[in-house]
Scaffold this motif. Sequence first.
Motif, PDB file in Angstrom:
ATOM      1  N   MET A  69      39.395  -9.458  44.409  1.00 60.28           N
ATOM      2  CA  MET A  69      39.881  -9.961  45.688  1.00 60.28           C
ATOM      3  C   MET A  69      40.904  -9.051  46.340  1.00 60.28           C
ATOM      4  SD  MET A  69      39.976 -14.032  44.902  1.00 60.28           S
ATOM      5  CE  MET A  69      40.375 -13.893  43.172  1.00 60.28           C
ATOM      6  N   ASN A  70      41.265  -7.936  45.675  1.00 66.76           N
ATOM      7  CA  ASN A  70      42.212  -7.005  46.286  1.00 66.76           C
ATOM      8  C   ASN A  70      41.499  -5.878  47.017  1.00 66.76           C
ATOM      9  OD1 ASN A  70      41.170  -5.828  44.032  1.00 66.76           O
ATOM     10  ND2 ASN A  70      43.119  -5.073  43.217  1.00 66.76           N
ATOM     11  N   ARG A  71      40.182  -5.987  47.197  1.00 70.87           N
ATOM     12  CA  ARG A  71      39.416  -5.005  47.963  1.00 70.87           C
ATOM     13  C   ARG A  71      39.236  -5.519  49.390  1.00 70.87           C
ATOM     14  NH1 ARG A  71      40.210  -3.086  42.964  1.00 70.87           N
ATOM     15  NH2 ARG A  71      38.616  -1.665  42.199  1.00 70.87           N
ATOM     16  N   GLN A  72      39.748  -4.776  50.371  1.00 72.63           N
ATOM     17  CA  GLN A  72      39.544  -5.150  51.763  1.00 72.63           C
ATOM     18  C   GLN A  72      38.227  -4.565  52.237  1.00 72.63           C
ATOM     19  OE1 GLN A  72      42.696  -4.145  54.446  1.00 72.63           O
ATOM     20  NE2 GLN A  72      41.514  -4.670  56.274  1.00 72.63           N
ATOM     21  N   LEU A  73      37.270  -5.426  52.598  1.00 72.91           N
ATOM     22  CA  LEU A  73      35.937  -4.986  52.984  1.00 72.91           C
ATOM     23  C   LEU A  73      35.865  -4.748  54.492  1.00 72.91           C
ATOM     24  CD1 LEU A  73      33.715  -7.363  50.809  1.00 72.91           C
ATOM     25  CD2 LEU A  73      34.712  -5.157  50.228  1.00 72.91           C
ATOM     26  N   ASN A  74      35.177  -3.684  54.879  1.00 76.86           N
ATOM     27  CA  ASN A  74      34.994  -3.341  56.291  1.00 76.86           C
ATOM     28  C   ASN A  74      33.578  -3.732  56.703  1.00 76.86           C
ATOM     29  OD1 ASN A  74      34.816  -2.257  58.834  1.00 76.86           O
ATOM     30  ND2 ASN A  74      35.627  -0.252  58.281  1.00 76.86           N
ATOM     31  N   PHE A  75      33.435  -4.943  57.225  1.00 79.86           N
ATOM     32  CA  PHE A  75      32.105  -5.455  57.559  1.00 79.86           C
ATOM     33  C   PHE A  75      31.522  -4.779  58.795  1.00 79.86           C
ATOM     34  CE2 PHE A  75      34.123  -8.969  55.204  1.00 79.86           C
ATOM     35  CZ  PHE A  75      33.214  -9.059  54.156  1.00 79.86           C
ATOM     36  N   GLN A  76      32.357  -4.120  59.587  1.00 76.62           N
ATOM     37  CA  GLN A  76      31.838  -3.419  60.761  1.00 76.62           C
ATOM     38  C   GLN A  76      31.009  -2.192  60.374  1.00 76.62           C
ATOM     39  OE1 GLN A  76      35.809  -3.260  62.827  1.00 76.62           O
ATOM     40  NE2 GLN A  76      34.594  -3.945  64.579  1.00 76.62           N
ATOM     41  N   LEU A  77      31.161  -1.701  59.152  1.00 75.20           N
ATOM     42  CA  LEU A  77      30.411  -0.533  58.688  1.00 75.20           C
ATOM     43  C   LEU A  77      29.392  -0.902  57.613  1.00 75.20           C
ATOM     44  CD1 LEU A  77      33.287   2.126  58.483  1.00 75.20           C
ATOM     45  CD2 LEU A  77      31.666   1.735  60.349  1.00 75.20           C
ATOM     46  N   ALA A  78      29.014  -2.172  57.529  1.00 79.15           N
ATOM     47  CA  ALA A  78      28.062  -2.612  56.516  1.00 79.15           C
ATOM     48  C   ALA A  78      26.674  -2.027  56.777  1.00 79.15           C
ATOM     49  CB  ALA A  78      27.996  -4.135  56.483  1.00 79.15           C
ATOM     50  N   HIS A  79      25.926  -1.774  55.698  1.00 80.06           N
ATOM     51  CA  HIS A  79      24.546  -1.295  55.792  1.00 80.06           C
ATOM     52  C   HIS A  79      23.640  -2.306  55.105  1.00 80.06           C
ATOM     53  CE1 HIS A  79      21.217   1.650  54.337  1.00 80.06           C
ATOM     54  NE2 HIS A  79      20.865   1.030  55.457  1.00 80.06           N
ATOM     55  N   HIS A  80      22.786  -2.936  55.895  1.00 79.41           N
ATOM     56  CA  HIS A  80      21.838  -3.943  55.408  1.00 79.41           C
ATOM     57  C   HIS A  80      20.567  -3.211  54.984  1.00 79.41           C
ATOM     58  CE1 HIS A  80      20.112  -8.233  56.352  1.00 79.41           C
ATOM     59  NE2 HIS A  80      19.958  -7.882  55.091  1.00 79.41           N
ATOM     60  N   PHE A  81      20.430  -2.867  53.697  1.00 81.88           N
ATOM     61  CA  PHE A  81      19.333  -2.005  53.268  1.00 81.88           C
ATOM     62  C   PHE A  81      18.159  -2.759  52.650  1.00 81.88           C
ATOM     63  CE2 PHE A  81      22.430  -1.999  49.729  1.00 81.88           C
ATOM     64  CZ  PHE A  81      21.630  -2.375  48.656  1.00 81.88           C
ATOM     65  N   ALA A  82      18.278  -4.047  52.446  1.00 81.56           N
ATOM     66  CA  ALA A  82      17.161  -4.880  51.989  1.00 81.56           C
ATOM     67  C   ALA A  82      17.331  -6.251  52.605  1.00 81.56           C
ATOM     68  CB  ALA A  82      17.121  -4.960  50.460  1.00 81.56           C
ATOM     69  N   ALA A  83      16.274  -7.056  52.573  1.00 80.97           N
ATOM     70  CA  ALA A  83      16.343  -8.365  53.218  1.00 80.97           C
ATOM     71  C   ALA A  83      17.446  -9.225  52.625  1.00 80.97           C
ATOM     72  CB  ALA A  83      14.993  -9.071  53.096  1.00 80.97           C
ATOM     73  N   ASP A  84      17.730  -9.059  51.328  1.00 85.57           N
ATOM     74  CA  ASP A  84      18.721  -9.887  50.653  1.00 85.57           C
ATOM     75  C   ASP A  84      19.851  -9.071  50.026  1.00 85.57           C
ATOM     76  OD1 ASP A  84      17.260  -8.658  48.713  1.00 85.57           O
ATOM     77  OD2 ASP A  84      16.863 -10.459  47.533  1.00 85.57           O
ATOM     78  N   GLU A  85      20.049  -7.838  50.491  1.00 86.45           N
ATOM     79  CA  GLU A  85      21.049  -6.982  49.855  1.00 86.45           C
ATOM     80  C   GLU A  85      21.681  -6.048  50.887  1.00 86.45           C
ATOM     81  OE1 GLU A  85      21.344  -4.901  45.448  1.00 86.45           O
ATOM     82  OE2 GLU A  85      19.402  -5.144  46.426  1.00 86.45           O
TER      83      GLU A  85
END
Length: 517
Positions: A482-498
Amino acid sequence: MRLLISYGLGLILWLPGRINAQHVLYTEPLRSRSGIQFEVVGRSENFYWFAKLQKEKSFNRKNRPEGTVLLDVELFDGRLAPVREETPVYFPGISKQWLMTGKKGLDQFMMTSSDDQTRLICSRFYNDPLKEKEIRILDSLPFLSDPSSALLVRSEDHSKILFIAFENSDEYSTKVHAILFDANWNPIYHRMIAHSLFAQPCIQEDEIGFAGESFDDLPIKLANNGEWLMAAPSRIIHNFTLFHACPNGSEYQFRDLPVSPFYKMEDIAMSINNEKEEMSVGLLSGYLKTSLKNVHITNYSISQGRFDFDTSYRFNTQVRDARNKNLSHERFIAVPGGGYMLLKEYGVPLESDKPENPFIGNPEAAYLLANYTEANAGKADLEEGYHLNHGLSPIPLIRNRGDLNLFYFPAVSKDSTWSGTLMMEQQAENNNPDLSYLIVPDKDKLYIIYNNVDGSVNPIATNTTLNRRGQPTGDALVFWKMNRQLNFQLAHHFAADEMAIPYIHNQQNGFAIIRLP
C-alpha cells in the motif's frame, strides 16, 4: 501509519473468500539512467515482456527529428523477477514499430522505408531460452508509407493480425492496402482497395507502440474469422461510414452511419462480439460550447451485413446550467456486451468569468435544456462517496477536483440508462488528458480503480466495482503493497482482464500488474 494498518487488517478480515481469483503483482524498482523508460508489453504463457525505451536527442531537428529508440526487450517470470534481456533488431530506415506478445514470445513488427518502397519486417523473441530469435521480411508496399497512415490490429483469439496502410495519392479516392496474417505472420491475403468513401478511422501515433485489440475502443476491429470493420467520417457527406470487409478481402461493403447536423462530433468507440458475430459503434457529440450531449449507438450484424439496432440518447451532463463550470477530462468507452459509457472527471473550477449563455438555435437542444430533471442525490447514495441515479439526469452535487461522473448508454433494448457520481480526491497530472481513474469493463462488471487519500498523506490504491446497472457489488481488489503510489494515467491495458500501472516508491519507478478475477 495507523490508517494503513487498519485499512490492511480490515481488508484481510473482510475479504478472505473474495480475493482468491485476482492478484496484484509488483516489480522491484527498475533501476535505470535518466531519460530511460520501461513499458510492459504483455504476457506470454507465464512470462511478461518489458521494453526499455529512450528518447533520442537530435541537434538538427530539421534534418533529423527527435525519436524513440528501443534499447532492449526484457523477459520477467510469473512473479515479475527478471529472467534475461534480448537485443532488438535494427534496420536502417525504420519509421514505425509495434510490439506484441503471443503464445510463444514477443514480436517486433517494423515498417522500413527504402528505394521508394515500404518493407514489413518481423522479429520474434521466444520465451524458450534455447530458441534463437527469428527475423523475417514479410511483405512490402509499392510506395513510401507515412507512419501515421498505418494501423495494426489483432483478433480476439490472436489467430489473425491485420496491417493496413492508407495511400492518398489520388485526388478522388483513397487507396487502402490491407495485409492479413495468421498468428505466425504467414500472409493470408494482400489486397489494395480504392474508393472515394475511404477515410482513416484513427491514428496509432506512438513511434513504438502496440497493436489495436478487440477490447480497446479504437474504431477498427478484426473478427476471429478474418472479417474486419472500421468506422470513419465520410468524405462526401456529414455522416460517418462503416466499412465491412469479408474474410477473403475482395468482397466489401459500405454502410452509412447518420450523425445529427446540430451536434459536433467529439468521440467514437467500437465493440465486437465474435460469438454472436455482431459489432456496435457509439458516436458521442456535443452541442456548441455547452454540456448538452448526444450519444448515437448502432448495432451491426456481421453475418447478415445489416444494422439491427439503432438508438440515440440526448442529455445534459451538468445541473441547471448548460455552461461548463469546471475544467474536465472526458472519455467515451465501449462496454463489451452491454453498451457505452461517458466518463467525465472534474478538474479545478474555471477561473475566468462565466460566459454568457450560448445561443440555442436548435429546437431539439432548447427542448432538452428546458425539460430535463435533476436526480435526488440523498436518496441515490448507495455507499460512501458513490451516488447512483436511474436515468441520465444530472445529480445535484458540488463538483470538486477528482469527482467522476458516469453515464451509461445500453446497446440492447432490454437494458436501461443510469448515471452515477464517484467523489474521490485525486492528485493527478492536470496536463495529462487521460483520466486519473482506470476504468475496466470485464464480463458483467465495471472496475473503477483509483488512488484514495482519505486523510492520509500517501494515496492508497483501491477500487469500486459496479454491475451493469450501476450498483456496487462489493468485489474488491487488494493492493498488498500500500506504499506504492500508482499512476493510472499511464496504465497499459494489454489483455482483456490484465493491465500494467507504473508506480513510484522512494523516487524509484516500477510496475504493478493487475489481473482481474
